[in-house]
Design an enzyme around this catalytic site. Structure first.
Site, PDB file in Angstrom:
ATOM      1  CE  LYS A   1     -25.790 -29.218 -42.754  1.00 53.38           C
ATOM      2  NZ  LYS A   1     -25.931 -28.180 -41.744  1.00 53.38           N
TER       3      LYS A   1
HETATM    4  N1  GLU Z   1     -30.910 -25.980 -39.816  1.00 53.14           N
HETATM    5  C1  GLU Z   1     -30.125 -26.208 -38.626  1.00 53.14           C
HETATM    6  C2  GLU Z   1     -29.028 -27.202 -38.930  1.00 53.14           C
HETATM    7  O1  GLU Z   1     -29.008 -27.821 -39.971  1.00 53.14           O
HETATM    8  C3  GLU Z   1     -30.980 -26.718 -37.484  1.00 53.14           C
HETATM    9  C4  GLU Z   1     -31.681 -25.608 -36.805  1.00 53.14           C
HETATM   10  C5  GLU Z   1     -32.659 -26.049 -35.735  1.00 53.14           C
HETATM   11  O2  GLU Z   1     -32.867 -27.255 -35.573  1.00 53.14           O
HETATM   12  O3  GLU Z   1     -33.227 -25.178 -35.077  1.00 53.14           O
HETATM   13  O4  GLU Z   1     -28.112 -27.322 -38.131  1.00 53.14           O
END
Ligand code: GLU
Length: 313
Positions: free
Chosen positions: A246
């Site tokens: 990211k």
């Molecule tokens: N928020 C997590 C991510 O952006 C995903 C978590 C999930 O899907 O359980 O990688």
């Protein structure tokens, strides 16, 4: 329409720790199509409980990215940082059942005590230093402490993409943190509470999170909640074979958006990478509803380089 299928609920769960990239977009598209292909519902949930890693502006950017791609949702954005009481009450239930204990170990303590190098680049296995503590001992502690869940077994499960999964949690971290010493819920707890509260039937996410699933299944069981089905899809890699991050690189959706790339071009590349069309051509997510299948998605990671170069040319 089959009644059971009409009840499908999936979620898009961006972490606003940086810009959303091609890999996130592919997972969101699969999750969205899994619901929309059976007239199901989609929830948008912002996973911003990790206050130290949340980047200002990243929530709005993620919502814009999703809208730009042509994805929509029926509920949300649900924002985790506004739901602390829900997570606190789940922690209280785990405490009441003595399923968690207060842990004063720092990361350095755990790394120093780990006897063997840990697997898969994950965290080292917790050596059990604080495991003899009871919940009531928390009142006597003078150092900051986390709450750690006692792992007594590793639930196996059948993933809709990966198939049968049996991971030994003893080799993937062991007893895990559900509440951080900084006073925030950990991902494992928040995600279970939210997926259960939202009635999510199908969790779709990157397969880097596979080792989280047995932990989450333990929490579902401990909290008396019904677990969803899980679909872990391969990651997206850059030209050098690294996971997209990211924080770096030119794979960000916001960069493509501001460069004037048409979202249909991005969706076309994602659709081709999933085997829903033979070669990339501009598509909208809704065009893919009749083409959606998990069976055509390659089992190996997708190397995004050529697709990215083509969108920018
Ligand atoms: N928020 C997590 C991510 O952006 C995903 C978590 C999930 O899907 O359980 O990688």
């Amino acid at each position: 329409m089959d009644g059971a299928q009409a009840d499908v609920v999936t979620r898009l769960a961006p972490s606003p720790t940086g810009s959303q990239h091609f890999g996130n977009a592919r997972t969101y598209l699969i999750s969205w199509l899994m619901a929309r292909s059976v007239a199901g519902r989609v929830i948008l949930r912002v996973e911003d409980i990790d206050a130290g890693r949340t980047r200002p502006g990243a929530i709005d950017e993620a919502v814009l990215d999703l809208r730009w791609l042509g994805l929509d949702w029926d509920e949300g954005p649900i924002v985790q940082s506004r739901r602390l009481p829900l997570y606190e009450s789940a922690l209280a239930r785990l405490q009441a059942a003595e399923l968690v204990y207060p842990c004063t170990c720092t990361r350095a303590d755990i790394a120093a005590a780990a006897s063997a190098p840990h697997e898969q680049g994950g965290e080292p296995t917790y050596p059990g230093t604080c495991a003899r503590r009871r919940v009531a001992d928390a009142a006597t502690l003078t150092r900051p402490f986390a709450w750690r869940f006692r792992v007594d077994h590793s639930p196996a499960f059948v993933d809709r993409f990966v198939g049968a999964v049996a991971l030994d949690l003893g080799r993937f971290g062991g007893d895990f943190v559900v509440w951080k010493s900084a006073g925030e819920p950990a991902y494992q707890l928040a995600v279970v509470v939210d997926d259960a509260a939202g009635g999510v039937t199908d969790v779709v996410r990157g397969d880097d999170l596979l080792p989280s699933t047995p932990r989450q299944l333990l929490l579902y069981h401990a909290l008396g909640l019904n677990p969803p089905r899980f679909t872990h899809v391969p990651l997206v890699l850059d030209a050098e074979g690294r996971r997209l991050a990211k924080r770096q690189g030119g794979h960000h959706l916001s960069a493509l958006r501001t460069a004037g790339v048409a979202p249909e071009v991005v969706i076309g590349h994602l659709a081709a990478s999933c085997g829903w069309i033979d070669s990339p051509r501009p598509m909208r997510p809704a065009d893919l509803i009749p083409l959606f299948s998990l069976d055509t998605i390659p089992r190996t990671p997708w190397v995004v380089h050529a697709a990215l170069a083509a969108t920018l040319s």
